[in-house]
Every structure is written in C-alpha cells, then in structure tokens.
Design an enzyme around this catalytic site. Structure first.
Site, PDB file in Angstrom:
ATOM      1  N   GLN A  31       3.740 -15.068 -26.921  1.00 31.93           N
ATOM      2  CA  GLN A  31       3.495 -14.199 -28.077  1.00 31.93           C
ATOM      3  C   GLN A  31       4.193 -14.733 -29.330  1.00 31.93           C
ATOM      4  OE1 GLN A  31       5.001 -10.610 -26.262  1.00 31.93           O
ATOM      5  NE2 GLN A  31       6.851 -11.670 -25.624  1.00 31.93           N
ATOM      6  N   ASP A 139       7.787 -13.600 -14.368  1.00 36.60           N
ATOM      7  CA  ASP A 139       6.676 -12.653 -14.393  1.00 36.60           C
ATOM      8  C   ASP A 139       7.023 -11.378 -13.607  1.00 36.60           C
ATOM      9  OD1 ASP A 139       4.292 -11.371 -14.389  1.00 36.60           O
ATOM     10  OD2 ASP A 139       3.166 -12.966 -13.395  1.00 36.60           O
ATOM     11  N   ASP A 157       9.607  -1.349 -19.357  1.00 35.95           N
ATOM     12  CA  ASP A 157       9.843  -1.285 -20.808  1.00 35.95           C
ATOM     13  C   ASP A 157       8.982  -2.370 -21.445  1.00 35.95           C
ATOM     14  OD1 ASP A 157      10.784  -1.094 -23.349  1.00 35.95           O
ATOM     15  OD2 ASP A 157      12.821  -1.775 -22.903  1.00 35.95           O
ATOM     16  N   PRO A 164       0.435 -10.275 -22.889  1.00 35.28           N
ATOM     17  CA  PRO A 164       1.112 -10.471 -21.607  1.00 35.28           C
ATOM     18  C   PRO A 164       1.339  -9.176 -20.829  1.00 35.28           C
ATOM     19  CG  PRO A 164       2.628 -10.889 -23.455  1.00 35.28           C
ATOM     20  CD  PRO A 164       1.256 -10.691 -24.038  1.00 35.28           C
TER      21      PRO A 164
HETATM   22  N1  SPD Z   1       4.200  -0.009 -29.844  1.00 40.23           N
HETATM   23  C1  SPD Z   1       5.422  -0.489 -29.351  1.00 40.23           C
HETATM   24  C2  SPD Z   1       5.692  -0.177 -27.925  1.00 40.23           C
HETATM   25  C3  SPD Z   1       6.857  -0.963 -27.471  1.00 40.23           C
HETATM   26  C4  SPD Z   1       7.566  -0.418 -26.329  1.00 40.23           C
HETATM   27  N2  SPD Z   1       8.594  -1.294 -25.848  1.00 40.23           N
HETATM   28  C5  SPD Z   1       9.604  -1.629 -26.771  1.00 40.23           C
HETATM   29  C6  SPD Z   1      10.690  -2.468 -26.170  1.00 40.23           C
HETATM   30  C7  SPD Z   1      12.019  -1.993 -26.596  1.00 40.23           C
HETATM   31  N3  SPD Z   1      13.013  -2.302 -25.644  1.00 40.23           N
END
Ligand code: SPD
Length: 280
Positions: A31, A139, A157, A164
């Site tokens: 990314q 992964d 998270d 990805p």
């Molecule tokens: N639209 C953004 C969604 C992101 C969620 N994850 C964020 C990672 C922070 N630790």
C-alpha cells in the site's frame, strides 16, 4: 500556499485536514503509506489515502477496540492482534496485568517502522519491546490458519475491506479465527461506518454467523477522522453475549481517556437506523 489532505468517500463527500508538512511518503509492497503533520490532529498515518490513526483521536479507537472485550472476558491472557501495526491496540492490551502474551501480526513492516519513528506515543510498546509482546511481520490470514485453540481474544485491527485487508472480512477467515480461539474465546474487529457502510456491516454479520459464532454483536462510538465519524466494531463468541453478559460490577483500574465500564455497556445500545438494519 495552503496544503490540505482529503480522504474522499466516493466522489461526492470528503473529509479534509490542513497539513503543515509531509513527514513520510512511501510505497510498500502492499500500500501507499503517508505520515502528515497536521494543524488540528497532530501527526496522522494514512494508508492508500485513508486516515488510519491520528495523534488527537487515536485513543478513542484503540480503547474501544480493546477494553470492552478485555472487560467482558473473565480472564484474558493470550491475545492475538491481526493488523494494528501502528501499535495502539497492543498498547491498550498491555495495560491489563492479567495478560500473559500478545502476538501482533502485521503484514506491512513499513507501517510498524513509520509508526515507531513518527508516532512514538502510539507505538510505545513496539519501541520499548515489551517482553510480553511478540511481533510477527507476515500474513494474518496464514497466521490464523496455523493457530488452533490458543487465544482468549483475537482482535482484527484492519484497514477497510479493500486492498490487503479484503480477506480479513471473509467467512473462511472468520472460521479460522474461531478455530484459533479457545472455546470461550472472543473475536473483535473494526466493522466500518454504520452511516455509509451498512451493507458491509450486514455481510460481516452474516459471515460471522456462517462461520459458526453463536453471538454476533455490534457496538459503536465516534471517531472524528473516520467516515461519518460514527464508527463500529463487532464482537463474536460462543460463550459471551455482550448485551447480557457485560459485567455490572467488576473492578476496572486501567488508566483510560475514553472507555469506562458503563460506556462500554452502553456502546452496544445502537441508534435505530443501525439497529433496524442488523436485527435478527
Ligand atoms: N477507515 C479507517 C479504518 C481503519 C481502522 N483501523 C485503523 C488502525 C488503527 N490502529
């Protein structure tokens, strides 16, 4: 000349921050990665042009993906985090003294390294190499496939379901998450904006049920830099139903800025426009 960064939600809406300086711009194998210094939100990490975390509002997201589930589970000791390479989620988990081990599995090393360099308050446990923390660069889909019955809590998270992260929203992945958890384990994931992404939320619910989880419950909060500011997470488990089992009386002596137990319980009480769409 003024410099603004805009995250576009489709081609008609967007959210912009005024930028002081671009601190990092890079292309990883997965990314595009930027770190910006902004006037109102401090340092900001974006991936593929989308806001991931900011100095100013990260505490809301990282506390809400972590503490409700840590509070709900009777004895969370072994935790797996998929994604979360900025370190905010593991920072919150490691505030709980009951934790024995946290594995952080992040596919993109560049996210870990820029967070350590530019977002030290978020990445503090990565920088300090907390001995309870094992960092695995690889992964998450494969990692979960290879883990069987070992985690009390599994937190996804992730970024949004494009690029990805697409595979992190599939039935197959959820089935493997269920297998990676102990019988009384709890799965948690960020689940997008109920205002803009209700169809994604519906498919997350369907996929988690198809994967065999008995209880699938959404909760929500606000994150100023995410689309619509109204953001959701999902919890799935065979043992715990957060709506009925969220403890009324249980000690919580972790230092937080957003979460406290009554708020955690209340966050499962959804606004009607959201609740109606996902009712059984
Ligand atoms: N639209 C953004 C969604 C992101 C969620 N994850 C964020 C990672 C922070 N630790």
């Amino acid at each position: 000349m003024e410099l603004w960064f805009t995250e576009k939600y489709g081609d008609k809406v967007g959210f912009s921050l005024k930028v002081k300086e671009t601190l990092f711009a890079g292309e990883s194998p997965y990314q595009t990665v930027h770190v910006l210094d902004t006037h109102m939100f401090g340092k900001v990490l974006t991936l593929d042009g989308l806001f991931m975390t900011t100095d100013r509002d990260e505490f809301i997201y990282h506390e809400m993906i972590t503490h409700p589930v840590m509070y709900l589970h009777d004895n969370p000791q072994d935790i797996l985090v998929i994604g979360g390479g900025d370190g905010g989620t593991v920072r919150e988990i490691l505030k709980h003294s009951c934790v024995n081990k946290v594995v952080l599995c992040e596919i993109d090393d560049m996210v870990i390294e820029v967070s350590k360099k530019f977002l030290p308050e978020i990445a503090v446990e990565l920088i300090n190499k907390n001995p309870k923390l094992e960092v695995f660069v690889g992964d998450g889909i494969k990692y979960v496939e290879d883990s069987k019955g070992i985690f009390d809590i599994l937190i996804v998270d992730s970024t949004d379901p494009i690029g990805p992260a697409v595979g992190l929203f599939s039935v197959e992945f959820y089935q493997n998450c269920k297998r990676a958890l102990k019988n009384d384990g709890i799965f948690v994931a960020q689940s997008e904006s109920p205002f803009y992404d209700i169809n994604i939320i519906k498919s997350i619910k369907l996929n988690l049920h198809d994967a065999g989880f008995k209880f699938v419950r959404f909760y929500y909060s606000y994150i100023p830099t995410y689309p619509s500011a109204c953001w959701s997470w999902v919890m799935a488990s065979d043992k715990y139903d957060p709506i009925n089992d969220f403890p009324e009386v249980k000690e919580f002596n972790i230092r937080t800025k957003y979460f406290y137990p009554e708020l955690g319980r209340a966050s499962f009480v959804l606004p009607l426009f959201f609740k109606k769409e996902i009712e059984d």
